[in-house]
Design a protein around this motif. Structure first.
Motif, PDB file in Angstrom:
ATOM      1  N   PRO A 156       0.840  -1.209   0.000  1.00  0.00           N
ATOM      2  CA  PRO A 156       0.000   0.000   0.000  1.00  0.00           C
ATOM      3  C   PRO A 156       0.868   1.250   0.000  1.00  0.00           C
ATOM      4  O   PRO A 156       2.087   1.175   0.163  1.00  0.00           O
ATOM      5  N   ASP A 157       0.228   2.410  -0.146  1.00  0.00           N
ATOM      6  CA  ASP A 157       0.950   3.675  -0.239  1.00  0.00           C
ATOM      7  C   ASP A 157       1.908   3.880   0.922  1.00  0.00           C
ATOM      8  O   ASP A 157       2.996   4.412   0.754  1.00  0.00           O
ATOM      9  N   GLU A 158       1.464   3.500   2.107  1.00  0.00           N
ATOM     10  CA  GLU A 158       2.316   3.652   3.280  1.00  0.00           C
ATOM     11  C   GLU A 158       2.628   2.272   3.824  1.00  0.00           C
ATOM     12  O   GLU A 158       1.759   1.406   3.871  1.00  0.00           O
ATOM     13  N   PHE A 159       3.885   2.124   4.187  1.00  0.00           N
ATOM     14  CA  PHE A 159       4.328   0.786   4.600  1.00  0.00           C
ATOM     15  C   PHE A 159       5.499   0.930   5.550  1.00  0.00           C
ATOM     16  O   PHE A 159       6.161   1.970   5.589  1.00  0.00           O
ATOM     17  N   THR A 160       5.754  -0.090   6.308  1.00  0.00           N
ATOM     18  CA  THR A 160       6.926  -0.093   7.190  1.00  0.00           C
ATOM     19  C   THR A 160       8.074  -0.794   6.470  1.00  0.00           C
ATOM     20  O   THR A 160       7.860  -1.555   5.524  1.00  0.00           O
ATOM     21  N   LEU A 161       9.276  -0.521   6.930  1.00  0.00           N
ATOM     22  CA  LEU A 161      10.431  -1.179   6.309  1.00  0.00           C
ATOM     23  C   LEU A 161      10.377  -2.690   6.517  1.00  0.00           C
ATOM     24  O   LEU A 161      10.846  -3.450   5.669  1.00  0.00           O
ATOM     25  N   SER A 162       9.799  -3.108   7.611  1.00  0.00           N
ATOM     26  CA  SER A 162       9.677  -4.551   7.821  1.00  0.00           C
ATOM     27  C   SER A 162       8.760  -5.163   6.778  1.00  0.00           C
ATOM     28  O   SER A 162       9.007  -6.269   6.289  1.00  0.00           O
ATOM     29  N   GLU A 163       7.715  -4.444   6.434  1.00  0.00           N
ATOM     30  CA  GLU A 163       6.813  -4.959   5.402  1.00  0.00           C
ATOM     31  C   GLU A 163       7.523  -5.022   4.048  1.00  0.00           C
ATOM     32  O   GLU A 163       7.359  -5.975   3.289  1.00  0.00           O
ATOM     33  N   LEU A 164       8.324  -3.997   3.759  1.00  0.00           N
ATOM     34  CA  LEU A 164       9.059  -3.985   2.493  1.00  0.00           C
ATOM     35  C   LEU A 164      10.064  -5.134   2.450  1.00  0.00           C
ATOM     36  O   LEU A 164      10.225  -5.810   1.431  1.00  0.00           O
ATOM     37  N   LYS A 165      10.720  -5.356   3.574  1.00  0.00           N
ATOM     38  CA  LYS A 165      11.660  -6.473   3.651  1.00  0.00           C
ATOM     39  C   LYS A 165      10.920  -7.797   3.467  1.00  0.00           C
ATOM     40  O   LYS A 165      11.383  -8.681   2.726  1.00  0.00           O
ATOM     41  N   ALA A 166       9.751  -7.918   4.086  1.00  0.00           N
ATOM     42  CA  ALA A 166       8.976  -9.154   3.938  1.00  0.00           C
ATOM     43  C   ALA A 166       8.576  -9.362   2.479  1.00  0.00           C
ATOM     44  O   ALA A 166       8.553 -10.499   1.986  1.00  0.00           O
ATOM     45  N   ALA A 167       8.301  -8.263   1.779  1.00  0.00           N
ATOM     46  CA  ALA A 167       7.952  -8.378   0.352  1.00  0.00           C
ATOM     47  C   ALA A 167       9.135  -8.929  -0.441  1.00  0.00           C
ATOM     48  O   ALA A 167       8.988  -9.842  -1.249  1.00  0.00           O
ATOM     49  N   HIS A 168      10.313  -8.372  -0.189  1.00  0.00           N
ATOM     50  CA  HIS A 168      11.501  -8.888  -0.869  1.00  0.00           C
ATOM     51  C   HIS A 168      11.685 -10.368  -0.591  1.00  0.00           C
ATOM     52  O   HIS A 168      11.981 -11.154  -1.491  1.00  0.00           O
ATOM     53  N   GLU A 169      11.509 -10.738   0.656  1.00  0.00           N
ATOM     54  CA  GLU A 169      11.719 -12.137   1.014  1.00  0.00           C
ATOM     55  C   GLU A 169      10.696 -13.038   0.351  1.00  0.00           C
ATOM     56  O   GLU A 169      11.017 -14.138  -0.104  1.00  0.00           O
ATOM     57  N   ALA A 170       9.459 -12.551   0.264  1.00  0.00           N
ATOM     58  CA  ALA A 170       8.423 -13.360  -0.390  1.00  0.00           C
ATOM     59  C   ALA A 170       8.756 -13.545  -1.870  1.00  0.00           C
ATOM     60  O   ALA A 170       8.617 -14.636  -2.423  1.00  0.00           O
ATOM     61  N   ILE A 171       9.217 -12.470  -2.498  1.00  0.00           N
ATOM     62  CA  ILE A 171       9.493 -12.550  -3.936  1.00  0.00           C
ATOM     63  C   ILE A 171      10.700 -13.433  -4.208  1.00  0.00           C
ATOM     64  O   ILE A 171      10.704 -14.248  -5.122  1.00  0.00           O
ATOM     65  N   LEU A 172      11.733 -13.271  -3.386  1.00  0.00           N
ATOM     66  CA  LEU A 172      12.953 -14.051  -3.597  1.00  0.00           C
ATOM     67  C   LEU A 172      12.821 -15.465  -3.046  1.00  0.00           C
ATOM     68  O   LEU A 172      13.541 -16.367  -3.471  1.00  0.00           O
ATOM     69  N   GLY A 173      11.934 -15.641  -2.076  1.00  0.00           N
ATOM     70  CA  GLY A 173      11.859 -16.941  -1.427  1.00  0.00           C
ATOM     71  C   GLY A 173      13.078 -17.223  -0.576  1.00  0.00           C
ATOM     72  O   GLY A 173      13.450 -18.378  -0.376  1.00  0.00           O
ATOM     73  N   ALA A 174      13.702 -16.164  -0.093  1.00  0.00           N
ATOM     74  CA  ALA A 174      14.915 -16.346   0.704  1.00  0.00           C
ATOM     75  C   ALA A 174      14.986 -15.211   1.715  1.00  0.00           C
ATOM     76  O   ALA A 174      14.504 -14.110   1.444  1.00  0.00           O
ATOM     77  N   PRO A 175      15.590 -15.458   2.875  1.00  0.00           N
ATOM     78  CA  PRO A 175      15.677 -14.405   3.889  1.00  0.00           C
ATOM     79  C   PRO A 175      16.670 -13.315   3.490  1.00  0.00           C
ATOM     80  O   PRO A 175      17.576 -13.540   2.689  1.00  0.00           O
ATOM     81  N   VAL A 176      16.462 -12.122   4.035  1.00  0.00           N
ATOM     82  CA  VAL A 176      17.263 -10.937   3.709  1.00  0.00           C
ATOM     83  C   VAL A 176      17.768 -10.358   5.034  1.00  0.00           C
ATOM     84  O   VAL A 176      17.034 -10.335   6.014  1.00  0.00           O
ATOM     85  N   ASP A 177      18.992  -9.898   5.040  1.00  0.00           N
ATOM     86  CA  ASP A 177      19.556  -9.306   6.264  1.00  0.00           C
ATOM     87  C   ASP A 177      18.875  -7.978   6.564  1.00  0.00           C
ATOM     88  O   ASP A 177      18.857  -7.069   5.727  1.00  0.00           O
ATOM     89  N   LYS A 178      18.367  -7.863   7.793  1.00  0.00           N
ATOM     90  CA  LYS A 178      17.558  -6.688   8.139  1.00  0.00           C
ATOM     91  C   LYS A 178      18.344  -5.380   8.060  1.00  0.00           C
ATOM     92  O   LYS A 178      17.904  -4.415   7.437  1.00  0.00           O
TER      93      LYS A 178
END
Lengths: 212, 212
Positions: A156-178
């Motif tokens: 959505p228009d407004e989001f937290t960095l944790s949500e953005l990180k979770a999006a990356h992880e969902a797309i990549l299917g792999a964890p990302v360093d916070k």
DNA sequence: GCAAAAGTGTTTGAGGTACACCCATGC
DNA sequence: GCATGGGTGTACCTCAAACACTTTTGC
């Protein structure tokens, strides 16, 4: 009837719509309501009209079959193997788009018997060469991911960095360093804090961001 | 005559052939020998046959019009604006390929009145939307350049590092630092010395390399 | 010996990666 | 006070960029 001096192929557009559902990358598919491949799941799409731009056709077919209004479409590839459709020669121009989480309500219509989201990890049997199209679409999405702006389109228009990180992880299917993730996102200067925070549970509230 | 229940577009394939001539990036064009846009220069290509794969059609049309045998083709984009051809609705799938310097002899045939190499910096007026296709093809080529293998495709089997550097400079239209270039190329481990050297003038001979 | 192209290293800065602890809140 | 997710900094390494002189040959 429309007649031509030389045989003409049919041209369709297909749209691979990605979103994130339940923390997983998911894709919108329709259940075909007519032959061929009746009952099979497929990427939404259909024949272009003769005076219609390819992208317009893609948007229209998606709307008709699933009631989804697409935002930005990116052309993926033209698939044209002569045997890819048993009816006649069909060349399809595939597009990719992203739907924000939360705007994912769909309604099957037109010649779609049903429409549903499938996680990319658990795809059903697919009609025609649509498995290959999805594979290429996912590669395309992964390649776009380091733009930073791509993952934002899932949110959505407004989001937290944790949500953005979770999006990356969902797309990549792999964890990302916070920490590295936050550093990189803030360094790109493509997002800005809204100044507001979101409280949501028994923990420290999160700053909200928006795309610049 | 071929008849269909719904109108069908025509589908063509076009092939943007790049090479390096006189130290400059050049593209192969044909002079159209028939209407529309008769006499205008255009990207070689033409209508697909109904049972023919897109890539096969691209290769065939290129051969027929220019006598060039293409190597690897990469699909660029499908161009489908309804008004891009005055005759009828024509959707074209554009490909890009690279021809080695020295294999650039061409012979116009089929419905091409002439065929010639043009430096990308001095293009003639072009038919249809071909200017736009060339612009996208050049962007594509630039993007591929850091593969290292792309520039090699412009050169004969054996080449010197100076020739490879000159190829990069021709494609980019900008000078490249010699030492950094050599370091990068050798670090990628994609080329190997043949062990032979080439003498060619009143100066130190150069080591020859080949793709691995 | 001189013209002409081939060949060669080091320094610097930017950006990516790995990694562990304190903070603010609700209950 | 404790569980939960939010938020932060540093050391290291890799890679790109800038930059000038010596080497080998033909004439």
């Amino acid at each position: 009837m429309y007649s031509y001096q030389y045989p003409h192929p049919a041209v369709t557009t297909d749209v691979v719509v990605f979103t994130i559902r339940d923390g997983e990358l998911a894709v919108l598919l329709i259940e075909r309501g007519c032959e061929p491949e009746c009952g099979r799941w497929a990427i939404p799409g259909g024949f272009i009209e003769i005076d219609e731009d390819l992208e317009t056709a893609a948007r229209r077919e998606l709307r008709e079959e699933t009631s989804v209004e697409a935002g930005e479409l990116e052309q993926l590839y033209a698939f044209g193997r002569p045997d890819r459709d048993p009816r006649e020669r069909v060349i399809t121009v595939a597009y990719v788009t992203i739907l924000r989480a939360g705007q994912t309500s769909i309604r099957a219509a037109s010649d779609a018997a049903d429409a549903a989201w499938f996680p990319m990890r658990k795809l059903p049997q697919l009609a025609f060469d649509h498995r290959k199209i999805l594979a290429m679409a996912q590669d395309h999405l992964h390649a776009r991911l380091d733009d930073c702006t791509t993952a934002i389109r899932f949110l959505p228009d407004e989001f937290t960095l944790s949500e953005l990180k979770a999006a990356h992880e969902a797309i990549l299917g792999a964890p990302v360093d916070k920490r590295n993730f936050r550093k990189r996102m803030l360094a790109r200067d493509l997002i800005e804090a809204t100044g507001t925070i979101r409280r949501g549970g028994a923990h420290r509230p999160a700053r909200l961001y928006r795309a610049k």
